[in-house]
Scaffold this active site. Sequence first.
Site, short mmCIF file in Angstrom:
data_model
loop_
_atom_site.label_atom_id
_atom_site.label_comp_id
_atom_site.label_asym_id
_atom_site.label_seq_id
_atom_site.Cartn_x
_atom_site.Cartn_y
_atom_site.Cartn_z
N PRO A 217 33.41 57.14 39.91
CA PRO A 217 34.70 56.47 39.85
C PRO A 217 35.84 57.42 39.58
CG PRO A 217 33.27 55.91 37.98
CD PRO A 217 32.76 57.12 38.60
N GLU A 218 36.88 57.30 40.37
CA GLU A 218 38.11 58.03 40.12
C GLU A 218 39.11 57.03 39.54
OE1 GLU A 218 39.14 60.68 43.40
OE2 GLU A 218 37.13 60.47 44.21
#
Length: 272
Positions: A2-3
């Site tokens: 996840p960014e």
Amino acid sequence: MPELPEVETTRRSLVADFSGARVDAVVVRDSRLRQPVPADLGQRLCGQTLQVLGRRAKYLLLGFDRDTLIVHLGMSGSLRGVAPDTPVRKHDHIDLVFGAAGQVLRYHDPRRFGLMVWAGERPEQHPLLGALGLEPLADGFTGDWLWRATRARRTPLKQFLMDPGQVVGIGNIYAAEALFRAGLSPLREAGKLTRRTADALCAAIRETLQEALDSGGSTLRDYVNGSGAPGEFQLQLRVYGRTGEPCLRCGTPIRQMRQAQRSTFWCPRCQR
DNA sequence: ACTGGATCCTGACTGC
DNA sequence: TGCAGTCAGGATCCAG
């Protein structure tokens, strides 16, 4: 995994069900994350109400009555709300059971690069949070800042963008996407950005992240938000993962290379 | 100080 | 089918 868009989407999707809810039980099935899960997690958390669900960089900050918990999803982590009778899957390492809300906040992380630790008295001064750079969607992140921050830096642009000590939240996907939009080579020396190009890159980063956020993030393999729903932004990716496919702007085949142990995708014609 | 490389871990996929 | 090799949304630590 996840960014920034995925972490923020996770945060938003959990607020309604969990803020204001009280922890009644904690189950730690595997405490071996990047740092060990605190042994006193359950003892301290039980009876406390979740007051604030915040985010700094890719860290989720769970602010309870007396303690703040820092959660990072690493490469493969997810945090979702599930019904109490939901069967436990492999790699479901931690449950925070919010009895009154009838919900369980379940942490899942196959690779265990994630993190769950106490933030301490002054969360903003915690070693994990204290040295973080700018939030790319905040007002302070401007072309002017970017231009100044890159002066005399010989590192390639892509690595600069992925350095959380400079700008936070930009990972491998969104670095590639933002550089494509700005027409800049990931190999360009950061210090050679012109003032004008810095404006373009800044705008490209903001647009990319905002659009990803609007689409609920990107799901390549297994990302799901707090409600278990995947993101949709992977359908709008312009270069990431498109090796050999025609550039959407000029038709040149997209190339792939290795940069600092990470795959980089770019158009050799559009990005200079 | 800045820069690049190795490293933590599991699972999915490729090619022999 | 099995087995080896490679790769994956991150970040930290270390040597030069």
